[in-house]
Write a protein that holds these residues in place. Structure first.
Motif, PDB file in Angstrom:
ATOM      1  N   ALA A  59       0.854  -1.190   0.000  1.00 61.56           N
ATOM      2  CA  ALA A  59       0.000   0.000   0.000  1.00 61.56           C
ATOM      3  C   ALA A  59       0.887   1.237   0.000  1.00 61.56           C
ATOM      4  O   ALA A  59       1.449   1.604   1.039  1.00 61.56           O
ATOM      5  N   PRO A  60       1.069   1.896  -1.149  1.00 57.75           N
ATOM      6  CA  PRO A  60       1.936   3.089  -1.199  1.00 57.75           C
ATOM      7  C   PRO A  60       1.312   4.279  -0.470  1.00 57.75           C
ATOM      8  O   PRO A  60       0.098   4.479  -0.522  1.00 57.75           O
ATOM      9  N   ALA A  61       2.150   5.061   0.175  1.00 52.23           N
ATOM     10  CA  ALA A  61       1.690   6.280   0.852  1.00 52.23           C
ATOM     11  C   ALA A  61       1.822   7.451  -0.122  1.00 52.23           C
ATOM     12  O   ALA A  61       2.773   8.237  -0.067  1.00 52.23           O
ATOM     13  N   PHE A  62       0.863   7.588  -1.013  1.00 51.54           N
ATOM     14  CA  PHE A  62       0.918   8.585  -2.084  1.00 51.54           C
ATOM     15  C   PHE A  62       1.094   9.999  -1.548  1.00 51.54           C
ATOM     16  O   PHE A  62       1.780  10.825  -2.159  1.00 51.54           O
ATOM     17  N   PHE A  63       0.473  10.283  -0.413  1.00 53.37           N
ATOM     18  CA  PHE A  63       0.516  11.645   0.119  1.00 53.37           C
ATOM     19  C   PHE A  63       1.889  12.042   0.632  1.00 53.37           C
ATOM     20  O   PHE A  63       2.104  13.223   0.952  1.00 53.37           O
ATOM     21  N   ASP A  64       2.824  11.085   0.729  1.00 56.38           N
ATOM     22  CA  ASP A  64       4.172  11.424   1.188  1.00 56.38           C
ATOM     23  C   ASP A  64       4.851  12.453   0.283  1.00 56.38           C
ATOM     24  O   ASP A  64       5.792  13.122   0.703  1.00 56.38           O
ATOM     25  N   HIS A  65       4.385  12.580  -0.967  1.00 55.30           N
ATOM     26  CA  HIS A  65       4.901  13.643  -1.835  1.00 55.30           C
ATOM     27  C   HIS A  65       4.601  15.018  -1.242  1.00 55.30           C
ATOM     28  O   HIS A  65       5.321  15.985  -1.508  1.00 55.30           O
ATOM     29  N   LEU A  66       3.529  15.096  -0.465  1.00 58.51           N
ATOM     30  CA  LEU A  66       3.042  16.378   0.043  1.00 58.51           C
ATOM     31  C   LEU A  66       3.238  16.530   1.540  1.00 58.51           C
ATOM     32  O   LEU A  66       3.534  17.625   2.027  1.00 58.51           O
ATOM     33  N   GLU A  67       3.045  15.425   2.265  1.00 56.58           N
ATOM     34  CA  GLU A  67       3.084  15.467   3.725  1.00 56.58           C
ATOM     35  C   GLU A  67       3.219  14.022   4.214  1.00 56.58           C
ATOM     36  O   GLU A  67       2.494  13.134   3.749  1.00 56.58           O
ATOM     37  N   SER A  68       4.134  13.766   5.112  1.00 56.03           N
ATOM     38  CA  SER A  68       4.388  12.388   5.525  1.00 56.03           C
ATOM     39  C   SER A  68       3.407  11.934   6.597  1.00 56.03           C
ATOM     40  O   SER A  68       2.913  12.732   7.400  1.00 56.03           O
ATOM     41  N   GLY A  69       3.140  10.634   6.578  1.00 58.10           N
ATOM     42  CA  GLY A  69       2.350  10.013   7.628  1.00 58.10           C
ATOM     43  C   GLY A  69       0.900  10.416   7.704  1.00 58.10           C
ATOM     44  O   GLY A  69       0.317  10.438   8.785  1.00 58.10           O
ATOM     45  N   VAL A  70       0.273  10.714   6.578  1.00 57.27           N
ATOM     46  CA  VAL A  70      -1.121  11.177   6.597  1.00 57.27           C
ATOM     47  C   VAL A  70      -2.065  10.010   6.889  1.00 57.27           C
ATOM     48  O   VAL A  70      -2.080   9.005   6.178  1.00 57.27           O
TER      49      VAL A  70
END
Length: 223
Positions: A59-70
């Motif tokens: 499960a990739p954490a796509f939002f890590d491009h913008l903000e980590s650990g969402v």
């Protein structure tokens, strides 16, 4: 069961991911594509379930491009924040990340995707543009892309009581992609989200899960 890993992407930026491995040799790999709320406990549990069924799941954490650990709540505040994040991220970058995630678990064998809500549309695009067999759960953003020529099979799941996906939208799927499996259920939006009593429909979720596993057993394990 799972672990956190880093996934190199095409934009020289690593994102995180939740990786769940099966016992023994994997049948294949499944990229689990989140809703707008991030890689939540629910999404991690979905990955664990695929691992228990014999697949390497990431499960990739796509939002890590913008903000980590969402990890957002399933309330109005979380929904508004999630909508803002997916709008900023964009679907093209998400599809790029799916390709990167698929490469990261390529040793598992043939790779497919499953996605929920926003992730359901990313899953559709993964079949259309990346050639990955995909299962799309209640993708409300699907319709603009249905005219693209698919490079892999897709299975669709929709709730018949989903206000964000009217019957006309479901009919467009049948009209433009008649060769694909499409199922509807007497449920609302996000009926697979078992941590949310306002959305979850147990009978529909179980039937959709059985059909999803059969799809991957055919398209990945049977390939």
């Amino acid at each position: 069961m799972g672990e956190s890993i880093n996934i190199p992407t095409t934009r020289t930026h690593c994102i995180g991911g939740y990786l769940a491995r099966p016992q023994g040799r994997p049948k294949g790999g499944v990229i689990v594509i989140q809703e707008i709320f991030g890689v939540t406990a629910h999404i991690r549990n979905v990955a664990d379930r695929f691992a228990a069924a014999g697949y390497t799941a990431l499960a990739p954490a796509f939002f890590d491009h913008l903000e980590s650990g969402v990890e957002l709540g399933y309330d109005k505040t979380g929904m508004e924040r999630g909508k803002s994040l997916v709008a900023e991220l964009g679907l093209d970058r998400a599809v790029e990340d799916v390709a990167s995630a698929a490469e990261a678990i390529s040793s598992a064998g043939r790779i497919g995707t499953v996605g929920y809500c926003w992730g359901g549309t990313v899953a559709l695009l993964s079949a259309l543009r990346l050639g990955l067999p995909s299962v799309s759960y209640y993708g409300a953003r699907n319709v603009p892309f249905l005219g693209e020529k698919p490079r892999a099979p897709v299975m669709f799941h929709f709730g018949e009581k989903d206000p964000s996906i009217p019957p006309e939208a479901v009919a467009r799927h049948r009209e433009l992609l008649p060769q694909m499996e499409l199922y509807t259920y007497p449920a609302g939006h996000a009926f697979n989200r078992d941590v949310d009593p306002h959305a979850y429909d147990e009978a529909s979720a179980k039937l959709a899960w059985q059909r999803t596993l059969a799809f991957f057993d055919r398209e990945l394990a049977g390939a």
